[in-house]
Design a protein around this motif. Sequence first.
Motif, mmCIF file in Angstrom:
data_model
loop_
_atom_site.group_PDB
_atom_site.id
_atom_site.type_symbol
_atom_site.label_atom_id
_atom_site.label_comp_id
_atom_site.label_asym_id
_atom_site.label_seq_id
_atom_site.Cartn_x
_atom_site.Cartn_y
_atom_site.Cartn_z
ATOM 1 N N SER A 188 0.674 -1.199 0.103
ATOM 2 C CA SER A 188 -0.007 0.097 -0.049
ATOM 3 C C SER A 188 0.768 1.217 0.203
ATOM 4 C CB SER A 188 -0.840 0.019 1.179
ATOM 5 O OG SER A 188 -1.585 1.300 1.501
ATOM 6 N N HIS A 189 1.970 1.322 1.039
ATOM 7 C CA HIS A 189 2.846 2.415 0.775
ATOM 8 C C HIS A 189 3.469 2.488 -0.568
ATOM 9 C CE1 HIS A 189 1.653 2.548 4.922
ATOM 10 N NE2 HIS A 189 2.792 1.791 5.397
ATOM 11 N N ALA A 190 3.874 1.406 -0.963
ATOM 12 C CA ALA A 190 4.590 1.499 -2.108
ATOM 13 C C ALA A 190 3.737 2.211 -3.340
ATOM 14 C CB ALA A 190 5.259 0.129 -2.516
ATOM 15 N N ARG A 191 2.439 2.038 -3.425
ATOM 16 C CA ARG A 191 1.494 2.530 -4.465
ATOM 17 C C ARG A 191 1.385 3.928 -4.439
ATOM 18 N NH1 ARG A 191 -1.441 -2.189 -2.967
ATOM 19 N NH2 ARG A 191 -1.012 -4.035 -4.104
ATOM 20 N N GLN A 192 1.421 4.412 -3.294
ATOM 21 C CA GLN A 192 1.377 5.796 -2.923
ATOM 22 C C GLN A 192 2.332 6.878 -3.894
ATOM 23 O OE1 GLN A 192 1.418 6.895 1.225
ATOM 24 N NE2 GLN A 192 -0.253 5.306 1.412
ATOM 25 N N ALA A 193 1.784 7.711 -4.667
ATOM 26 C CA ALA A 193 2.702 8.717 -5.307
ATOM 27 C C ALA A 193 3.485 9.570 -4.216
ATOM 28 C CB ALA A 193 1.629 9.754 -6.148
#
Length: 329
Positions: free
Chosen positions: A324-329
Amino acid sequence: MPRPTGRVLTLLELLQSGGTRTVAELADRLGVEGRTVRRYVDQLIDLDVPVESVRGRYGGYRLAPGYRLPPLMLSDDEALAVLLGLVAGRRAGLTTAERSASETASAKIRRVLPKRIAHRLDTLLEDLAFTDQPGEFDPPDAGILLTVADAVRHRRPVSIRYTDRDGRRSERTLHAYGIVTHAGRWYVTGRDAEIGEDRTFRLDRIADARTLPGSFEAPAGPDPAQRVLSGFATAQYQHEVTLRIHGTVEQIRARLPASVASLEEHEPTAGRDQAAERWLRVELRAERLDWLPPVLASLDRPFVIERPDELRDLVIALADRLASHARQA
């Protein structure tokens, strides 16, 4: 200081380093003749320094064992080594008396250091950093430590009064194999004679120790340090964890040391090349499981969780959070 007096003190320093020194060796180190060495020895004897004469082919002079010499003479390097050892011991929690004893010992040595060396030491200590926090552990009593060490050395049973982590007090007879320091604490490992099993005891929890008549034979097998680490890895905790991890012992031990987990080679799956793919079974016990998912992630090796299911859920939850954190812009 007159040169002869300086040589007498140098002779004392040479004898303090231990062993028997020949007249020829001492004469060479002092830059004098043999008869002058004998005269210097007589001066030390006049000062009540117990210098012994050793006869024979390899004879010479030595100090009587067990004598506490005033003054204790240390070279600059030796004084620095002692002071740094005291500092490191306090930081690691490996003091064997109250902190004040270590501090007063340091102060006594610092008082006699040449100013140049003392200044360099202060500079070093100001710039010296430690990767861990100072130990806040209770040190073992020096008398108890020495009594247990004597029992270990001479294979004598020792009676101890012990208080466990739950506050229960007991008196035990221990066949002590060795003394071990680990993570800022002192431990003694040996066989509890009453129950006939190996046990590890914290020295700071021993209230009294006295040696008993008789002797025992130390068993073959792991050394005391390995026994202590194995005891930690197999201690009773709330959770029992079993994993299979693909990798080398070195890779796994980098994150799961011997004090935390035990390793054994897992039987390879039929049809697979054992040399090409090595699985290790990892077993450990823990009061909490929340620290394990980050450790397994940092290993970056394939793994299988055999038990408990709760750990599998925690790993999945961590993976979801990271994704989830990795998908954040």
